[in-house]
Design an enzyme around this catalytic site. Structure first.
Site, mmCIF file in Angstrom:
data_model
loop_
_atom_site.group_PDB
_atom_site.id
_atom_site.type_symbol
_atom_site.label_atom_id
_atom_site.label_comp_id
_atom_site.label_asym_id
_atom_site.label_seq_id
_atom_site.Cartn_x
_atom_site.Cartn_y
_atom_site.Cartn_z
ATOM 1 N N THR A 297 -76.227 -35.727 29.115
ATOM 2 C CA THR A 297 -77.092 -36.148 30.215
ATOM 3 C C THR A 297 -78.213 -37.046 29.717
ATOM 4 O OG1 THR A 297 -76.690 -34.013 31.218
ATOM 5 C CG2 THR A 297 -78.503 -35.305 32.115
ATOM 6 N N GLU B 60 -73.921 -34.851 35.818
ATOM 7 C CA GLU B 60 -74.633 -35.260 34.610
ATOM 8 C C GLU B 60 -74.370 -36.751 34.396
ATOM 9 O OE1 GLU B 60 -73.569 -32.717 31.289
ATOM 10 O OE2 GLU B 60 -75.081 -31.252 31.901
ATOM 11 N N LYS C 44 -67.553 -26.818 32.682
ATOM 12 C CA LYS C 44 -67.421 -28.256 32.475
ATOM 13 C C LYS C 44 -65.992 -28.747 32.621
ATOM 14 C CE LYS C 44 -71.648 -28.829 30.597
ATOM 15 N NZ LYS C 44 -72.578 -29.929 30.936
ATOM 16 N N TYR D 214 -71.647 -19.008 28.447
ATOM 17 C CA TYR D 214 -71.851 -19.901 27.305
ATOM 18 C C TYR D 214 -72.191 -19.207 25.993
ATOM 19 C CZ TYR D 214 -76.950 -19.952 26.785
ATOM 20 O OH TYR D 214 -78.243 -19.618 26.506
ATOM 21 N N ASP E 17 -68.627 -34.234 24.186
ATOM 22 C CA ASP E 17 -69.855 -34.506 24.910
ATOM 23 C C ASP E 17 -71.042 -34.102 24.040
ATOM 24 O OD1 ASP E 17 -71.221 -35.505 27.083
ATOM 25 O OD2 ASP E 17 -71.246 -33.602 28.158
ATOM 26 N N TYR F 232 -75.482 -34.240 23.360
ATOM 27 C CA TYR F 232 -76.672 -33.649 24.011
ATOM 28 C C TYR F 232 -77.846 -34.426 23.439
ATOM 29 C CZ TYR F 232 -79.249 -29.344 25.557
ATOM 30 O OH TYR F 232 -80.058 -28.404 26.173
ATOM 31 N N ARG G 166 -73.556 -24.753 36.922
ATOM 32 C CA ARG G 166 -74.613 -24.129 36.107
ATOM 33 C C ARG G 166 -74.556 -22.612 36.100
ATOM 34 N NH1 ARG G 166 -75.714 -28.341 32.947
ATOM 35 N NH2 ARG G 166 -76.361 -30.141 34.165
ATOM 36 N N THR H 58 -64.322 -34.439 34.889
ATOM 37 C CA THR H 58 -65.252 -35.422 34.333
ATOM 38 C C THR H 58 -64.806 -36.782 34.859
ATOM 39 O OG1 THR H 58 -65.506 -34.102 32.319
ATOM 40 C CG2 THR H 58 -66.200 -36.411 32.205
ATOM 41 N N GLN I 66 -71.848 -21.660 33.744
ATOM 42 C CA GLN I 66 -72.305 -21.956 32.383
ATOM 43 C C GLN I 66 -73.245 -20.880 31.856
ATOM 44 O OE1 GLN I 66 -73.872 -25.955 32.070
ATOM 45 N NE2 GLN I 66 -74.363 -25.766 29.889
ATOM 46 N N HIS J 15 -83.872 -34.663 28.222
ATOM 47 C CA HIS J 15 -82.968 -33.706 28.867
ATOM 48 C C HIS J 15 -82.984 -32.366 28.140
ATOM 49 C CE1 HIS J 15 -79.497 -31.877 30.753
ATOM 50 N NE2 HIS J 15 -78.879 -31.809 29.587
ATOM 51 N N GLU K 7 -82.454 -30.701 36.597
ATOM 52 C CA GLU K 7 -83.795 -31.202 36.302
ATOM 53 C C GLU K 7 -84.480 -31.757 37.558
ATOM 54 O OE1 GLU K 7 -81.482 -33.213 33.088
ATOM 55 O OE2 GLU K 7 -83.491 -33.492 32.261
ATOM 56 N N ARG L 230 -85.828 -21.422 28.958
ATOM 57 C CA ARG L 230 -86.590 -20.603 28.003
ATOM 58 C C ARG L 230 -88.075 -20.942 28.132
ATOM 59 N NH1 ARG L 230 -82.728 -23.288 25.131
ATOM 60 N NH2 ARG L 230 -84.381 -24.632 24.333
#
Lengths: 398, 398
Positions: B331, B186, B240, B231, B113, B115, B224, B244, B227, B120, B345, B129
């Site tokens: 995503t 996602e 994850k 992570y 996967d 990114y 989330r 899927t 994660q 996103h 989001e 952050r």
């Protein structure tokens, strides 16, 4: 069988081989002394239904057969190698190990790599975050792991091509693409899943030996410069995916009874799903040889998270298991410098290069270097049993 | 074929189905209007060697056959659906879509996967952050990605069990284990690899369409809270790996000629191995439906890294490809709030819950929620072609 053989009659690890120089079909064998016992041929002597599992190019069908079949097969095998004599015909099915070709022992479904050695995780922390705590806050709670690339798991002896990739040169602000300058090895043990599980159903620690068939040795080759540049925020990817080498032999859990030890004491309480009633620490001593010199002896008995913890965590979210799943411990390092399972630690990120007997030194692996892992564990008879070699020679980037 | 059908005669995505309510064997079909064309049956009319590829429980053999065979098959298929009449016997091999059962279209080898959506990645940066730069320093240089779990890729309609796992409650210092409180979706597009490559040999961007057969839709369900806790430092794992979901249909690249667009302009120079001569941006519009209400329309044309970039990066270290490899975009989010491809989001990490027409609101997915992805792209005939649904209903944690 010689007394000091890594393959005593109580070990009997399984693998896949083709005999001689022929292009014959692959079949399942067991290692015994200096020989490989052709189970496909020998099994026919029994008339048992599971002999069909030996006529296969991988262990997968045997892995899927489950613990009852594994037990019967092992019982027959122990009996066979202890009582049969030449007249039984067994010797007709023994091939000198020097005259067989070993293959990948099983088709890898998903490959997961953990990070279970406290000494390794703390060393990495000291090297990469010298100002902070060696261990990250989650480490004593979570058996940290990630998925690796199953398609590049190769058998011992396969060439290891130096990977290219992006890295950020010292004091640069933009990356370059080229052969890695920080090629590393990682000495690990791996757990081979036989019995699948259903999606949505976690596998508790107590069912570890109902799903896992056995243990192999793993070298998870790594490119540290690629890793440093790519790993935020989704973890290592190309730094690991180019190659992972495993041993040709899978040692059944049943052969490792004498190797079972308690895991190191918990330094913080673990969550209930990671509690454990049985000891699944494994007293496996690994030996790392670089170009013929032993440079390290990592002790797997020190792993904070055992294979049973790892399996329970891997499935705690309901992720299902498939036959052929491989999950590895992550780099095994002991408390002593000479027990480190990676060049990163042995040469402390290049700051104290390893001196080799030929007068050269190494911070990282060079083209032409041959790295070999071996391991042994206590066997039933008081001796030790082995896993075979995990050997790879570094080829220049193509 | 109705004019507004997602399956016009120029689309002809491939999948695997069983007809009716029978327990008949799986076979390969093509979607056409409200029907599925049984290629196994229809193909026999041709006498061509590749018809054997249709009598299979997955697309993998067809995927492995490579671009020449893909081209011949597509040519035959286009010809067949445009010229044949009932008297030809074609109609005997059309099943109403409502009367077939769709399966996972291919056996997934490795699942990666990426990114690749700048919107996103920047949204995630702003959320997690807020004080820093939205994009991390490596993002414009590296198509960031990680390996996911191939064994839990499921077909549309399969239940999605709410995963349990470790998370750190607000203001707590030790984690808890329980059902995720932050279940997310996602919306992604996925690339399906047909032709394998050799270990050690990177695949350049220009050979993208020699290896990739087509495109499917992907929902990479995510937890989330799991994660956030797990992570560091090795990336997402259990957050994850539980599930899927992919679409039942794989749209051949050849059907997407009209959808090809330039990737967004590079904002910093890319390294040579990521330069590109052909446009492989894909103007695919995704639609996200939650319990019957469309909540977002993510535009895949906006992806900064295209499938060709992703493939070149994935293999840049010499990692080999296998038939059945799936790599997804990550995503897809557009610049507008209503173009976001995740709940993270859409509800901005819970700070502005989504209002639904039934008077309820959502920060994250609840048990019983049904999330459906659809997508369409410009087709040859000026209309649009579809990918079928990616649907999943959230079941309570077992």
């Amino acid at each position: 069988v010689p007394d000091d053989s890594p393959f005593p009659p109580g070990g009997l690890p399984l693998g896949v081989f083709t005999p001689g120089t022929s292009r014959g079909r692959k079949r399942v064998g067991a290692a015994l002394g200096d020989h490989v016992l052709d189970l496909d041929a020998a099994g026919h002597l029994t008339g048992r239904s599971w002999t069909r599992l030996f006529a296969a190019p991988s262990l997968n069908r045997l892995l899927a057969a489950g613990p009852a079949a594994w037990g019967e097969i092992r019982e027959w095998l122990l009996e066979t190698v202890s009582t049969r004599t030449d007249s039984s015909g067994l010797h007709d099915h023994l091939w000198p190990r020097s005259q067989v070709r070993m293959h990948l022992p099983f088709q890898v479904a998903d490959y997961v790599d953990f990070y279970s050695s406290e000494h390794h995780a703390a060393n990495v922390g000291k090297i990469l975050r010298p100002a902070g705590q060696p261990l990250l806050p989650n480490w004593r709670h979570v058996p940290i792991g990630y998925h690796g690339r199953a398609g590049t798991v190769v058998p011992s002896g396969a060439p290891v091509y130096r990977p290219k990739g992006q890295y950020l040169p010292d004091e640069a602000s933009t990356p370059e693409y080229g052969p890695t300058q920080k090629l590393d090895f990682e000495a690990e043990i791996g757990f081979v899943v036989g019995v699948p599980s259903q999606r949505g159903e976690p596998v508790p620690t107590g069912r570890f030996d109902q799903h896992v068939f056995g243990v192999c040795l793993v070298n998870d080759w790594s490119a540290r410069d690629l890793q440093a540049w790519e790993y935020v925020p989704l973890g290592p990817f190309l730094a690991k995916s180019f190659c992972t080498t495993i041993s040709p032999w899978v040692v059944p859990l049943a052969a490792l009874d004498r190797a079972r030890v308690p895991a190191p004491p918990r330094t913080v309480p673990t969550l209930e799903y990671l509690s454990i009633d049985e000891d699944w620490g494994l007293d496996i001593d690994i030996e790392v040889e670089l170009n013929g010199t032993v440079v390290s002896r990592p002790p797997a008995a020190d792993l904070y998270w055992t294979g049973a913890h790892q399996l329970a965590h891997l499935t705690a979210n309901g992720a299902s298991l498939r036959t052929g799943d491989l999950y590895a411990s992550g780099t095994v390092s002991g408390p002593e410098a000479a027990q480190s399972g990676s060049m990163l630690e042995l040469a402390w990120n290049g700051s104290r290069p390893l001196q080799l007997p030929d007068g050269t030194e190494r911070s990282w692996l060079q083209d032409g270097d041959t790295l070999t892992l071996r391991a042994s564990a206590p066997a039933e008879d008081g001796g030790r049993l082995g896993f075979g070699e995990v050997m790879g020679t570094v080829e220049p980037a193509p």
